[in-house]
Design a protein around this motif. Structure first.
Motif, PDB file in Angstrom:
ATOM      1  N   GLU A 108       0.822  -1.202   0.000  1.00  0.00           N
ATOM      2  CA  GLU A 108       0.000   0.000   0.000  1.00  0.00           C
ATOM      3  C   GLU A 108       0.860   1.258   0.000  1.00  0.00           C
ATOM      4  O   GLU A 108       0.553   2.245  -0.674  1.00  0.00           O
ATOM      5  CB  GLU A 108      -0.917  -0.019   1.227  1.00  0.00           C
ATOM      6  CG  GLU A 108      -1.902   1.118   1.330  1.00  0.00           C
ATOM      7  CD  GLU A 108      -2.756   0.947   2.571  1.00  0.00           C
ATOM      8  OE1 GLU A 108      -3.943   0.591   2.432  1.00  0.00           O
ATOM      9  OE2 GLU A 108      -2.234   1.129   3.702  1.00  0.00           O
ATOM     10  N   SER A 112       1.011   3.256  -6.507  1.00  0.00           N
ATOM     11  CA  SER A 112       0.625   4.570  -7.021  1.00  0.00           C
ATOM     12  C   SER A 112      -0.888   4.722  -7.043  1.00  0.00           C
ATOM     13  O   SER A 112      -1.402   5.841  -6.999  1.00  0.00           O
ATOM     14  CB  SER A 112       1.178   4.763  -8.433  1.00  0.00           C
ATOM     15  OG  SER A 112       0.699   3.748  -9.309  1.00  0.00           O
ATOM     16  N   LEU A 171      -1.220   8.505  -2.904  1.00  0.00           N
ATOM     17  CA  LEU A 171      -1.875   7.335  -3.465  1.00  0.00           C
ATOM     18  C   LEU A 171      -3.208   7.776  -4.063  1.00  0.00           C
ATOM     19  O   LEU A 171      -3.954   8.541  -3.445  1.00  0.00           O
ATOM     20  CB  LEU A 171      -2.128   6.298  -2.369  1.00  0.00           C
ATOM     21  CG  LEU A 171      -2.913   5.052  -2.777  1.00  0.00           C
ATOM     22  CD1 LEU A 171      -2.022   4.108  -3.577  1.00  0.00           C
ATOM     23  CD2 LEU A 171      -3.468   4.343  -1.551  1.00  0.00           C
TER      24      LEU A 171
END
Length: 289
Positions: A108, A112, A171
């Motif tokens: 995680e 990306s 993210l």
């Protein structure tokens, strides 16, 4: 399906094999460059054995790989620290985190993008502290005498994971939420109302996309359970699907499995409300809470 550590070894080995092939080196030639026996290179490339970050650095140097992002990703898959001598933050929780969960967090932290279907609870990256405690307590069974300090640590981990949404670059999170996620009263009405309001705030972030799959959509392809798709920068060869179970997580790495879950997620998005309509739907749910 493999447990996380095995998947990471195989993915790391496959990427190293591809990098070697691009240089035109045989495994024996690569081994001689770094002073190893050829069998060691073969075991690493097939994922048959673990590999130290120092060994990965040696191979990357031998293959002329200078891309810092790719090097960091592969070193992380090998269990490296952040490159400046500081261990990743979750190492401090080794005593309370099972290996599969640590591996999930590691993936995680380097991904990306993350696509997730949730059928029961709000995704961990979007949970408020009170909601996280209620969910975590139910998962570990705090009513059966689970020590408060362990429960506290697990909640801290869940909240610390949310830093990936504030990283540079952050993210990119795309979440499809079954309506049951909004209706299940976790932690009581006040906790749930704050959680839903927090979802509204999170959905306005450019890196977060939330879509609600209403009950009116009927049976859908994700009804069998939640899943996560991790994507990594520059290479799709490292993408992985994670299926979460009560006692472990299972990882899917085969190309055909990845394609099936990506197609399933795309289908779920088509049947779900648009991000804009989803915001309105969540707001209406808050108003009716």
């Amino acid at each position: 399906m493999q447990h996380g550590p095995a998947v990471r070894r195989r993915k790391l080995g496959a990427e190293l094999r591809a990098l070697r092939a691009r240089t035109g080196l045989t495994s024996g030639e690569a081994a001689r460059l770094v002073g190893w026996h050829q069998s060691k290179v073969s075991r690493i490339e097939t994922g048959a054995s673990g590999v130290k970050p120092a060994d990965v650095r040696s191979l990357l140097d031998a293959y002329g790989v200078s891309d810092p992002e790719l090097r960091e990703l592969l070193l992380t898959l090998a269990g490296s620290d952040d490159g400046v001598g500081r261990h990743h933050w979750w190492h401090a929780y080794r005593g309370v985190l099972p290996p599969a969960y640590r591996d999930f967090i590691s993936l995680e932290s380097q991904a990306s993008a993350m696509r997730t279907l949730e059928t029961s609870v709000v995704p961990g990256l979007l949970q408020t502290p009170e909601y996280a405690r209620a969910v975590t307590g139910a998962a570990v069974g705090d009513l059966r005498g689970e020590p408060d300090d362990r429960l506290d640590a697990l909640v801290q981990v869940r909240l610390a994971r949310q830093d990936v949404l504030r990283a540079r670059p952050p993210l990119e999170l795309t979440a499809v939420l079954d309506e049951a996620v909004l209706r299940r009263e976790v932690g009581g009405p006040e906790v749930m109302e704050r959680q839903l309001r927090s979802l509204l705030e999170a959905a306005r972030l450019p890196q977060v996309r939330i879509q609600v799959l209403p009950f009116s959509a009927g049976a859908h392809i994700g009804i069998s359970g939640p899943f996560v798709i991790f994507s990594f920068p520059r290479t799709s060869d490292l993408d992985v699907v994670v299926l979460d179970h009560m006692t472990s997580s299972l990882y899917l790495e085969r190309k055909e499995d990845l394609e099936a879950y990506v197609e399933a997620f795309n289908t779920l998005q088509m049947h779900a409300l648009s991000p804009e309509d989803s915001l309105d739907y969540i707001a209406t749910t808050v108003g009716g809470a």
